[in-house]
Design a protein around this motif. Structure first.
Motif, PDB file in Angstrom:
ATOM      1  N   UNK A  82      26.272  41.384  39.582  1.00  0.00           N
ATOM      2  CA  UNK A  82      26.803  40.415  40.716  1.00  0.00           C
ATOM      3  C   UNK A  82      28.244  40.710  40.864  1.00  0.00           C
ATOM      4  N   UNK A  83      28.773  40.437  42.003  1.00  0.00           N
ATOM      5  CA  UNK A  83      30.115  40.099  42.485  1.00  0.00           C
ATOM      6  C   UNK A  83      30.237  38.938  43.252  1.00  0.00           C
ATOM      7  N   UNK A  84      30.726  37.954  42.734  1.00  0.00           N
ATOM      8  CA  UNK A  84      31.078  36.615  43.134  1.00  0.00           C
ATOM      9  C   UNK A  84      32.566  36.679  44.160  1.00  0.00           C
ATOM     10  N   UNK A  85      32.302  36.442  45.235  1.00  0.00           N
ATOM     11  CA  UNK A  85      33.622  36.606  46.047  1.00  0.00           C
ATOM     12  C   UNK A  85      34.075  35.199  46.544  1.00  0.00           C
ATOM     13  N   UNK A  86      35.182  34.487  46.168  1.00  0.00           N
ATOM     14  CA  UNK A  86      35.741  33.214  46.568  1.00  0.00           C
ATOM     15  C   UNK A  86      37.023  33.444  47.568  1.00  0.00           C
ATOM     16  N   UNK A  87      37.210  32.419  48.164  1.00  0.00           N
ATOM     17  CA  UNK A  87      38.496  32.559  49.098  1.00  0.00           C
ATOM     18  C   UNK A  87      38.633  33.994  49.418  1.00  0.00           C
ATOM     19  N   UNK A  88      37.589  34.104  50.343  1.00  0.00           N
ATOM     20  CA  UNK A  88      37.481  35.749  51.031  1.00  0.00           C
ATOM     21  C   UNK A  88      38.472  35.667  51.941  1.00  0.00           C
ATOM     22  N   UNK A  89      39.150  36.807  52.047  1.00  0.00           N
ATOM     23  CA  UNK A  89      40.372  37.099  52.946  1.00  0.00           C
ATOM     24  C   UNK A  89      40.054  38.123  54.121  1.00  0.00           C
ATOM     25  N   UNK A  90      40.809  38.212  55.133  1.00  0.00           N
ATOM     26  CA  UNK A  90      40.329  39.472  56.067  1.00  0.00           C
ATOM     27  C   UNK A  90      40.498  40.709  55.395  1.00  0.00           C
ATOM     28  N   UNK A  91      41.425  40.913  54.370  1.00  0.00           N
ATOM     29  CA  UNK A  91      41.742  42.261  53.870  1.00  0.00           C
ATOM     30  C   UNK A  91      40.728  42.491  52.846  1.00  0.00           C
ATOM     31  N   UNK A  92      39.877  41.747  52.455  1.00  0.00           N
ATOM     32  CA  UNK A  92      38.770  42.022  51.705  1.00  0.00           C
ATOM     33  C   UNK A  92      37.532  42.611  52.414  1.00  0.00           C
ATOM     34  N   UNK A  93      37.581  42.460  53.762  1.00  0.00           N
ATOM     35  CA  UNK A  93      36.525  43.343  54.595  1.00  0.00           C
ATOM     36  C   UNK A  93      36.431  44.870  54.490  1.00  0.00           C
ATOM     37  N   UNK A  94      35.341  45.212  54.016  1.00  0.00           N
ATOM     38  CA  UNK A  94      35.133  46.450  53.514  1.00  0.00           C
ATOM     39  C   UNK A  94      33.530  46.719  53.305  1.00  0.00           C
ATOM     40  N   UNK A  95      33.081  48.156  52.927  1.00  0.00           N
ATOM     41  CA  UNK A  95      31.805  48.325  52.330  1.00  0.00           C
ATOM     42  C   UNK A  95      32.018  48.376  51.030  1.00  0.00           C
TER      43      UNK A  95
END
Length: 116
Positions: A82-95
């Motif tokens: 799993x990858x838990x992503x918190x406080x996601x930011x616009x720069x985290x957008x990706x495949x």
């Protein structure tokens, strides 16, 4: 050879959270236990980069760009990482892709879109 299938991507608001899953098939639990797994991501026009990894001893390595926001975990009984992503930011957008590091097997990827 092990097959990997990612899921959990989608649209998330900036500041929100998301959990990605990567399930392994064509392998058994005892073999999966020994896998070193990792998450990578690739944004448009950029090279694929390592986001986080976890080895068969449970030791994790998190990229500086996501340190403190993302965590990686591995459930051997479910043959899933799993990858838990918190406080996601616009720069985290990706495949986002998962990979079994020893064999080099990749999943097909799951897209994360971040709305600001």
């Amino acid at each position: 050879q092990v097959q990997l299938e990612e899921s959990g991507g989608g649209l998330v608001q900036a500041g929100g959270s998301l959990r990605l899953s990567c399930k392994a098939s064509r392998t058994i639990t005892s073999v999966f236990w020994g896998f070193d797994m990792a998450w990578y991501r690739q944004a448009p026009g950029k090279e694929r980069e390592l986001v986080a990894s976890i080895n068969n001893n449970g030791q994790t390595n998190i990229a500086d760009a996501v340190e403190g926001r993302f965590t990686i975990s591995k459930d051997n009984s479910r043959k899933t990482v799993y990858l838990r992503m918190n406080s996601v930011q616009p720069e985290d957008a990706a495949v986002y892709y998962c990979r079994e590091e020893r064999s080099g097997s990749w999943g097909q990827g799951t897209q994360v879109i971040v709305s600001s």
